[in-house]
Each structure stands twice: as C-alpha cells, then as structure tokens.
Design an enzyme around this catalytic site. Structure first.
Site, PDB file in Angstrom:
ATOM      1  N   GLY A 101       0.806  -1.214   0.000  1.00  0.00           N
ATOM      2  CA  GLY A 101       0.000   0.000   0.000  1.00  0.00           C
ATOM      3  C   GLY A 101       0.842   1.267   0.000  1.00  0.00           C
ATOM      4  O   GLY A 101       0.445   2.303  -0.532  1.00  0.00           O
ATOM      5  N   ASN A 102       2.064   1.163   0.581  1.00  0.00           N
ATOM      6  CA  ASN A 102       2.947   2.341   0.641  1.00  0.00           C
ATOM      7  C   ASN A 102       3.445   2.745  -0.742  1.00  0.00           C
ATOM      8  O   ASN A 102       3.999   3.827  -0.912  1.00  0.00           O
ATOM      9  CB  ASN A 102       4.140   2.075   1.562  1.00  0.00           C
ATOM     10  CG  ASN A 102       5.033   0.952   1.061  1.00  0.00           C
ATOM     11  OD1 ASN A 102       4.543  -0.105   0.682  1.00  0.00           O
ATOM     12  ND2 ASN A 102       6.321   1.152   1.050  1.00  0.00           N
ATOM     13  N   LYS A 134      -9.742  -7.826   9.032  1.00  0.00           N
ATOM     14  CA  LYS A 134      -8.945  -7.134   8.009  1.00  0.00           C
ATOM     15  C   LYS A 134      -9.094  -5.621   8.140  1.00  0.00           C
ATOM     16  O   LYS A 134     -10.183  -5.072   7.984  1.00  0.00           O
ATOM     17  CB  LYS A 134      -9.395  -7.583   6.616  1.00  0.00           C
ATOM     18  CG  LYS A 134      -8.554  -7.010   5.486  1.00  0.00           C
ATOM     19  CD  LYS A 134      -7.159  -7.602   5.480  1.00  0.00           C
ATOM     20  CE  LYS A 134      -6.345  -7.084   4.296  1.00  0.00           C
ATOM     21  NZ  LYS A 134      -4.966  -7.530   4.346  1.00  0.00           N
TER      22      LYS A 134
END
Length: 313
Positions: A12-13, A130
């Site tokens: 995600g980064n 999640k």
C-alpha cells in the site's frame, strides 16, 4: 528459452506513504516512481503481472460514500473495492504505459477488474480482522465504535483501523484471461486489493461485503498462472525475526521448512509481515518455485539473488 513470469505485489505504501494526504496527484506520483522500478524488472527479461493493496483507497471511497449518503445512495463495500480497482488500475496502466513510451516501447499494459471467489461459509465472516481505511488514535477509535458500532482493532503499533471480514480466496475468476494477456506480451494489472469478493450461488456470482488479503490473493493468482516467481514488495528490504529487537536477524535465502518453523513460532505479526510470509510459503508449497520478499527499490537485485528474503523449496 521463453521469458519467465513474475507476479509482483506492491504494498500500500507504493501509492500512499504514511502521513500523506492521499490526493490524486500524490498517489499518481508514487505510482509513477513505482512503475519506473517495475520497468527495470521487465527490462531484465521478465514478463510482469502487477497486483497491489487497496486499503487506503477503498477506505477513502467508503468514507466518501458515507459522507454523501444523504444525496447519493451508499454503495456496498465490494462495489467500493471495484471502484478502487478502477482508479488504481488507471494510475498503474497510465504510469507504466508512460514509462514504456519513454523507453521507445509499445505501451502494452491493461487492467483487468478481477473477482475472487470466496466460500460463503468461511469462518472469517463471523470474525472480522482485516483493517481498511485510515488510521485512528485510540480515543478516536473508541468514539467511532461507540457512535457507529464499527469493529476496530489496533494495527501493528501504527494506530487503530476499522476491521471487516477477510475470507480466504478460493480462485481468481479471470486468471485464464490474464494468462492469455501475459502470453501476448501484455503487462497485466489485476487483483488489486485481493480482488472483488464474490460468492457462487446457483451457478452465478454475486458480490459479498468483505476484503480479501492481497498477498494471499496474489499468491493464489501466481499459483494459478504457474508463475516462475512470486515477489511481495513491502517497505523493508528483508523479512526479519525479532524485528527491531537487539537480537534482530535478517532472513536471506531460507528453506521452506525453516520458514514454516519460524512462522509456527509466531515471529511474523498478523497485521504486517504475517500475511506476506504466509502467501510466500503457500506459493512455494504449491509450485516449488521461489518466493521473494523485499522492498520496491531492491526488486531487480533481489531477483539476481543479491538481497531480499528468498524462500526456496
């Protein structure tokens, strides 16, 4: 010798760094930088399939839906997942296409909106785990849980996040089409955010509110494609045991047997390295091919065996 295929999962980064606001411009620039690195893998002679996380993006879309619920009907989470696949795919497809054009190559890149079949009886539906969306302080999280009834949990020391069910993907619906595209020399962007969760009912598919772990879905996709490598890119160049402790140990080339042993000892946290290690293990178990965990800027070196954590049969 035919080109080897590598399925690459971007963390995600790669799109939104911690502390960034997540504007279109910021995320597009992050994706552009990532695609320049991925192109180096392509240039090294590999056929590339790209997947990614979508946590911040699907969370933002859901927030936008909730904020506008008074004027426009709120969409279910699986539809927000589809929307996130579209926008992430657009960023990646355009950025990778521009990198290819700059190198004088034909921009053969396409995004496949991807569905992942899950079992409606999966026990995950009774136990949401999640994390999605933005990070909250503990005080903010308690207020959200009290006022909105959402389930929230602390996420690996980084803050609190909303949690939703995360069933295990059973099959990637579009994998045969993806295979045809790869065989035609196309860079494929797919399975963003683990794919849109769907269940089978009377021979038909329908969406279900949940989020699929993108690493497990990427591992499944790589297995179904008979990929030569699975590469999971994160924000550290290696997996570690005793991470950030005085006895921290960097894991380099490691056997499947030892990695299973370390996993069983609880070395990899569920909210961070745990799913990546599990996904890598399952790929090696099912295909016998290597799985690599490393950082984006080390991808080519890791394929050459110079760095990264490489799990081998």
């Amino acid at each position: 010798m035919s080109q080897q295929t590598i399925v690459i999962a971007l963390g995600g980064n790669a799109m939104q760094q911690p502390g960034q606001k997540g504007t279109h411009e910021i995320q597009l620039e992050n994706v552009r930088i990532a695609c320049e690195e991925i192109y180096k893998v392509r240039k090294a002679g590999y056929r590339v399939v790209l997947t990614s996380g979508n946590g911040p993006q699907v969370g933002a879309i859901k927030l936008q839906n909730q904020a506008a619920a008074g004027v426009s009907p709120e969409m279910p989470l699986f539809c927000c997942g589809a929307m996130s696949q579209g926008i992430i795919g657009y960023w990646m497809q355009q950025s990778m296409g521009n990198v290819l054009r700059s190198a004088g190559e034909e921009a053969k890149v396409v995004t496949v909106v991807t569905q992942s079949i899950v079992d409606s009886n999966d026990k995950a539906f009774a136990n949401p785990t999640k994390p999605v969306g933005r990070f909250y302080t503990e005080a903010e999280a308690k207020e959200v849980m009290e006022k909105e009834g959402k389930i929230m949990k602390e996420d690996a020391g980084r803050g609190w996040r909303v949690v939703v069910p995360s069933p295990r993907p059973q099959t990637i619906v579009e994998y045969k089409v993806i295979k045809q595209l790869i065989d035609s020399g196309v860079i494929v962007v797919c399975t963003n955010g683990g794919g849109i969760p769907v269940i089978e009912k009377n021979g038909k598919l329908e969406g279900v509110d949940s989020v699929i772990d993108k690493d497990l879905a990427t591992s499944l996709l790589a297995t179904q494609l008979s990929s030569d490598y699975l590469m999971i890119l994160t924000d550290v160049p290696n997996a570690y045991i005793n991470y950030k402790q005085p006895n921290q140990e960097k894991l380099e080339t490691i056997t499947l047997e030892r990695m299973l042993d370390l996993e069983s000892q609880g070395h990899f946290k569920a909210g961070s390295m745990g799913p990546k290690v599990r996904a890598a293990i399952e790929f090696v178990q099912k295909t016998g091919n290597p799985a690599i965990i490393t950082s984006l800027d080390k991808a080519v070196d890791a394929l050459a065996g110079v760095c990264g954590t490489r799990i081998v049969k």
